[in-house]
Design an enzyme around this catalytic site. Structure first.
Site, PDB file in Angstrom:
ATOM      1  N   GLU A 164      -8.908  -3.721  -5.872  1.00 29.90           N
ATOM      2  CA  GLU A 164      -8.086  -3.746  -7.076  1.00 29.90           C
ATOM      3  C   GLU A 164      -7.162  -4.955  -7.106  1.00 29.90           C
ATOM      4  O   GLU A 164      -6.760  -5.466  -6.064  1.00 29.90           O
ATOM      5  CB  GLU A 164      -7.172  -2.516  -7.085  1.00 29.90           C
ATOM      6  CG  GLU A 164      -7.915  -1.212  -7.091  1.00 29.90           C
ATOM      7  CD  GLU A 164      -6.975  -0.021  -6.903  1.00 29.90           C
ATOM      8  OE1 GLU A 164      -5.755  -0.167  -7.128  1.00 29.90           O
ATOM      9  OE2 GLU A 164      -7.479   1.041  -6.524  1.00 29.90           O
ATOM     10  N   CYS A 213      -1.018  -9.183  -8.198  1.00 28.72           N
ATOM     11  CA  CYS A 213      -1.035  -8.527  -6.890  1.00 28.72           C
ATOM     12  C   CYS A 213      -2.489  -8.380  -6.461  1.00 28.72           C
ATOM     13  O   CYS A 213      -3.286  -7.770  -7.175  1.00 28.72           O
ATOM     14  CB  CYS A 213      -0.366  -7.160  -7.010  1.00 28.72           C
ATOM     15  SG  CYS A 213      -0.409  -6.214  -5.490  1.00 28.72           S
ATOM     16  N   CYS A 268      -8.046  -0.070   4.788  1.00 33.28           N
ATOM     17  CA  CYS A 268      -7.040  -0.601   5.703  1.00 33.28           C
ATOM     18  C   CYS A 268      -7.010   0.253   6.964  1.00 33.28           C
ATOM     19  O   CYS A 268      -7.218   1.461   6.910  1.00 33.28           O
ATOM     20  CB  CYS A 268      -5.679  -0.575   5.016  1.00 33.28           C
ATOM     21  SG  CYS A 268      -4.349  -1.306   5.993  1.00 33.28           S
ATOM     22  N   CYS A 299      -0.496   3.719   7.498  1.00 30.70           N
ATOM     23  CA  CYS A 299       0.864   4.082   7.055  1.00 30.70           C
ATOM     24  C   CYS A 299       0.815   5.402   6.271  1.00 30.70           C
ATOM     25  O   CYS A 299      -0.037   5.590   5.398  1.00 30.70           O
ATOM     26  CB  CYS A 299       1.465   2.979   6.190  1.00 30.70           C
ATOM     27  SG  CYS A 299       1.633   1.416   7.082  1.00 30.70           S
ATOM     28  N   CYS A 302       0.849   5.462   2.292  1.00 30.91           N
ATOM     29  CA  CYS A 302       0.037   4.482   1.564  1.00 30.91           C
ATOM     30  C   CYS A 302      -1.351   5.007   1.216  1.00 30.91           C
ATOM     31  O   CYS A 302      -2.096   5.463   2.084  1.00 30.91           O
ATOM     32  CB  CYS A 302      -0.084   3.212   2.406  1.00 30.91           C
ATOM     33  SG  CYS A 302      -1.007   1.914   1.573  1.00 30.91           S
ATOM     34  N   GLY A 341      -5.075  -3.432   1.760  1.00 34.10           N
ATOM     35  CA  GLY A 341      -5.351  -4.148   3.006  1.00 34.10           C
ATOM     36  C   GLY A 341      -4.125  -4.750   3.655  1.00 34.10           C
ATOM     37  O   GLY A 341      -3.066  -4.843   3.057  1.00 34.10           O
ATOM     38  N   GLU A 342      -4.305  -5.133   4.905  1.00 31.06           N
ATOM     39  CA  GLU A 342      -3.245  -5.793   5.667  1.00 31.06           C
ATOM     40  C   GLU A 342      -3.672  -7.255   5.846  1.00 31.06           C
ATOM     41  O   GLU A 342      -4.575  -7.540   6.643  1.00 31.06           O
ATOM     42  CB  GLU A 342      -3.052  -5.075   7.014  1.00 31.06           C
ATOM     43  CG  GLU A 342      -2.242  -5.818   8.040  1.00 31.06           C
ATOM     44  CD  GLU A 342      -0.891  -6.317   7.528  1.00 31.06           C
ATOM     45  OE1 GLU A 342      -0.126  -5.539   6.936  1.00 31.06           O
ATOM     46  OE2 GLU A 342      -0.600  -7.518   7.705  1.00 31.06           O
ATOM     47  N   SER A 374       2.585  -9.990   2.201  1.00 29.19           N
ATOM     48  CA  SER A 374       3.278  -8.806   2.691  1.00 29.19           C
ATOM     49  C   SER A 374       2.566  -8.226   3.906  1.00 29.19           C
ATOM     50  O   SER A 374       1.354  -8.056   3.905  1.00 29.19           O
ATOM     51  CB  SER A 374       3.330  -7.760   1.567  1.00 29.19           C
ATOM     52  OG  SER A 374       4.035  -6.617   1.985  1.00 29.19           O
ATOM     53  N   SER A 415       7.204  -5.127   5.428  1.00 26.53           N
ATOM     54  CA  SER A 415       7.336  -3.725   5.027  1.00 26.53           C
ATOM     55  C   SER A 415       8.079  -2.990   6.128  1.00 26.53           C
ATOM     56  O   SER A 415       7.511  -2.665   7.156  1.00 26.53           O
ATOM     57  CB  SER A 415       5.944  -3.118   4.816  1.00 26.53           C
ATOM     58  OG  SER A 415       5.280  -3.840   3.814  1.00 26.53           O
ATOM     59  N   LEU A 416       9.344  -2.743   5.910  1.00 28.08           N
ATOM     60  CA  LEU A 416      10.188  -2.189   6.974  1.00 28.08           C
ATOM     61  C   LEU A 416      10.291  -0.661   6.860  1.00 28.08           C
ATOM     62  O   LEU A 416       9.917   0.056   7.771  1.00 28.08           O
ATOM     63  CB  LEU A 416      11.564  -2.858   6.927  1.00 28.08           C
ATOM     64  CG  LEU A 416      12.433  -2.699   8.164  1.00 28.08           C
ATOM     65  CD1 LEU A 416      11.758  -3.240   9.412  1.00 28.08           C
ATOM     66  CD2 LEU A 416      13.786  -3.374   7.967  1.00 28.08           C
ATOM     67  N   HIS A 417      10.845  -0.181   5.776  1.00 27.13           N
ATOM     68  CA  HIS A 417      10.847   1.238   5.399  1.00 27.13           C
ATOM     69  C   HIS A 417      11.629   2.191   6.294  1.00 27.13           C
ATOM     70  O   HIS A 417      11.744   3.374   5.976  1.00 27.13           O
ATOM     71  CB  HIS A 417       9.414   1.786   5.259  1.00 27.13           C
ATOM     72  CG  HIS A 417       8.539   1.003   4.334  1.00 27.13           C
ATOM     73  ND1 HIS A 417       8.974   0.512   3.122  1.00 27.13           N
ATOM     74  CD2 HIS A 417       7.241   0.595   4.443  1.00 27.13           C
ATOM     75  CE1 HIS A 417       7.980  -0.144   2.524  1.00 27.13           C
ATOM     76  NE2 HIS A 417       6.936  -0.111   3.310  1.00 27.13           N
ATOM     77  N   ASN A 446       6.044   5.617  -4.267  1.00 34.28           N
ATOM     78  CA  ASN A 446       5.042   6.218  -5.149  1.00 34.28           C
ATOM     79  C   ASN A 446       4.474   7.436  -4.462  1.00 34.28           C
ATOM     80  O   ASN A 446       4.100   7.379  -3.295  1.00 34.28           O
ATOM     81  CB  ASN A 446       3.918   5.228  -5.441  1.00 34.28           C
ATOM     82  CG  ASN A 446       4.356   4.179  -6.435  1.00 34.28           C
ATOM     83  OD1 ASN A 446       4.748   4.505  -7.549  1.00 34.28           O
ATOM     84  ND2 ASN A 446       4.320   2.938  -6.025  1.00 34.28           N
ATOM     85  N   CYS A 483      -0.867   0.577  -5.718  1.00 38.62           N
ATOM     86  CA  CYS A 483      -2.052   0.080  -5.016  1.00 38.62           C
ATOM     87  C   CYS A 483      -2.924   1.190  -4.459  1.00 38.62           C
ATOM     88  O   CYS A 483      -2.462   2.209  -4.002  1.00 38.62           O
ATOM     89  CB  CYS A 483      -1.642  -0.880  -3.901  1.00 38.62           C
ATOM     90  SG  CYS A 483      -0.591  -0.130  -2.668  1.00 38.62           S
TER      91      CYS A 483
HETATM   92  N1  SAH Z   1      -0.447  -4.140   4.304  1.00 38.65           N
HETATM   93  C1  SAH Z   1       0.582  -4.918   3.704  1.00 38.65           C
HETATM   94  C2  SAH Z   1       0.407  -5.144   2.216  1.00 38.65           C
HETATM   95  C3  SAH Z   1      -0.076  -3.995   1.378  1.00 38.65           C
HETATM   96  S1  SAH Z   1       1.071  -2.726   1.009  1.00 38.65           S
HETATM   97  C4  SAH Z   1       1.935  -4.312   4.007  1.00 38.65           C
HETATM   98  O1  SAH Z   1       1.992  -3.287   4.648  1.00 38.65           O
HETATM   99  O2  SAH Z   1       2.950  -4.907   3.658  1.00 38.65           O
HETATM  100  C5  SAH Z   1       2.198  -3.430  -0.118  1.00 38.65           C
HETATM  101  C6  SAH Z   1       3.553  -2.762  -0.095  1.00 38.65           C
HETATM  102  O3  SAH Z   1       3.515  -1.478  -0.709  1.00 38.65           O
HETATM  103  C7  SAH Z   1       4.072  -2.548   1.318  1.00 38.65           C
HETATM  104  O4  SAH Z   1       5.433  -2.845   1.361  1.00 38.65           O
HETATM  105  C8  SAH Z   1       3.813  -1.071   1.502  1.00 38.65           C
HETATM  106  O5  SAH Z   1       4.588  -0.566   2.544  1.00 38.65           O
HETATM  107  C9  SAH Z   1       4.148  -0.534   0.127  1.00 38.65           C
HETATM  108  N2  SAH Z   1       3.651   0.798  -0.167  1.00 38.65           N
HETATM  109  C10 SAH Z   1       2.526   1.384   0.248  1.00 38.65           C
HETATM  110  N3  SAH Z   1       2.426   2.639  -0.222  1.00 38.65           N
HETATM  111  C11 SAH Z   1       3.528   2.848  -0.960  1.00 38.65           C
HETATM  112  C12 SAH Z   1       4.011   3.945  -1.710  1.00 38.65           C
HETATM  113  N4  SAH Z   1       3.351   5.106  -1.775  1.00 38.65           N
HETATM  114  N5  SAH Z   1       5.180   3.788  -2.358  1.00 38.65           N
HETATM  115  C13 SAH Z   1       5.857   2.622  -2.300  1.00 38.65           C
HETATM  116  N6  SAH Z   1       5.470   1.567  -1.612  1.00 38.65           N
HETATM  117  C14 SAH Z   1       4.313   1.667  -0.940  1.00 38.65           C
END
Ligand code: SAH
Length: 342
Positions: free
Chosen positions: A91, A104, A111, A115, A118, A158-159, A190, A213-215, A289, A332
């Protein structure tokens, strides 16, 4: 079939030399592939007919076709579901901002990173995208809308640092003056935090923006939602980020998805501020999301703004990401999952 669009100009020179062609043909061919984005070899009128025939027999031109296209009636966001030559799907999402169109794009089919929040990783990893498959997402969105793509974020499926060689190749091709000539300054990459690749990227001194992507702000919490953290913890990751900024002088962007009751409290905001204090950074706060398996819910608006306020008071610049394309499942991985499920 030879994947011409993944090849650099000097690789094309070599290929064409093998076919008895002079050096300048490579520049012409590269221009047809990446600047004029020809859809057939017949169009390449300044190449000899015999060469065009030879190329069409041994080389492929197009990597993707549009399988579905959804346009948001709320904000004009366009979501593309692309079909790859082996039947897999990825996508891209085109977002319209005042400063221009941002696309994007995906870097892998599925992937491995796992996570918890995701959607893109739920069905596992299928394969890496080739450089041409990454590039064509950009070319096709540009052609389809007839508009300029002014920035790119590698935040789709993907990463990217897990498909490092092809992503570097993509970065080289897209910035080529003989191609689309898109400056690295307009590209964000990212990552969930593949630390050895961050060091390698730092040495290359590209002008891209690195997004992390810290979170979460402590290792127990981060390892709980992001398995990569068990390999490289937060301290190691932030050390690599400091090194990256030291080498490139680029500001790093930290993504922080706010999950109700999980990571959105005042204590976490303070912890995040102290982790990032004194670094050249920007924080992107994203209302998470909803993904069925994780059961995470978005933080309420007031908690998001309170979190942002704490960061601001501690001198950390933070913005809240607007939700775009809410009516077309634009987050995504969602469309691909639907397609695979059918
Ligand atoms: N693999 C890479 C890029 C793809 S994810 C990464 O991890 O950064 C792109 C961004 O969307 C990342 O910051 C990821 O953590 C975030 N993301 C994934 N699922 C999500 C969700 N359900 N809600 C909000 N952000 C999300």
């Amino acid at each position: 079939m030879i994947d011409l669009k993944s090849m650099t100009e000097s690789e094309l020179e070599e290929l064409l030399a093998g076919l008895g062609q002079p050096r300048f043909r490579a520049k012409q061919l590269f221009g047809w592939l990446h600047q004029k984005q020809a859809l057939s070899f017949e169009e390449m009128t300044n190449l000899p007919a015999a060469l065009r025939r030879q190329l069409s027999e041994s080389c492929s031109l197009t990597a993707l076709t549009v399988e579905r296209k959804l346009v948001s009636s709320l904000d004009g966001t366009v979501k593309y579901l692309y079909r790859l030559s082996d039947g897999e799907h990825v996508e891209s999402v085109l977002m319209r901002y005042e400063h221009g169109n941002s696309l994007c794009i995906s870097s892998q089919v599925g992937c491995k990173m796992g996570c918890a929040f995701c959607a893109s990783t739920k069905a596992g990893f299928v394969r890496n995208l080739t450089a041409s498959e990454i590039l064509e997402q950009v070319y096709m969105a540009g052609r389809d809308t007839g508009e300029k793509i002014s920035s790119i974020v590698m935040m789709g499926i993907g990463e990217p640092l897990d498909n490092y060689e092809n992503v570097l190749r993509f970065l080289e091709l897209i910035a080529s003056p003989d191609g689309l000539n898109l400056s690295h300054r307009h590209i964000s990459l990212s990552t969930c935090g593949i630390v050895d690749k961050i060091y390698d990227l730092a040495e290359r001194d590209l002008q891209i923006t690195l997004s992390i992507s810290l979170h979460a702000t402590d290792d127990a919490a981060r390892s709980g939602m992001m398995p990569v953290n068990r390999r490289w913890g937060i301290a190691e990751l932030l050390e690599a980020c400091r090194y990256y900024t030291g080498r490139t002088h680029r500001r790093i962007s930290y993504e922080y998805a706010l999950i109700a009751g999980v990571n959105d409290g005042r204590a976490q905001a303070l912890a995040l501020a102290s982790l990032l204090k004194g670094t050249l950074c920007h924080v992107n706060l994203i209302p998470v999301n909803y993904v069925k398996e994780a059961g995470y819910e978005k933080s309420p608006k007031e908690r998001i703004y309170a979190f942002q306020k704490v960061l601001g008071e501690k001198g950390i610049n933070a913005t809240v990401r607007r939700t775009l394309g809410a009516d077309i499942n634009a987050a995504c991985g969602q469309l691909r999952r639907e397609a695979e499920g059918r």
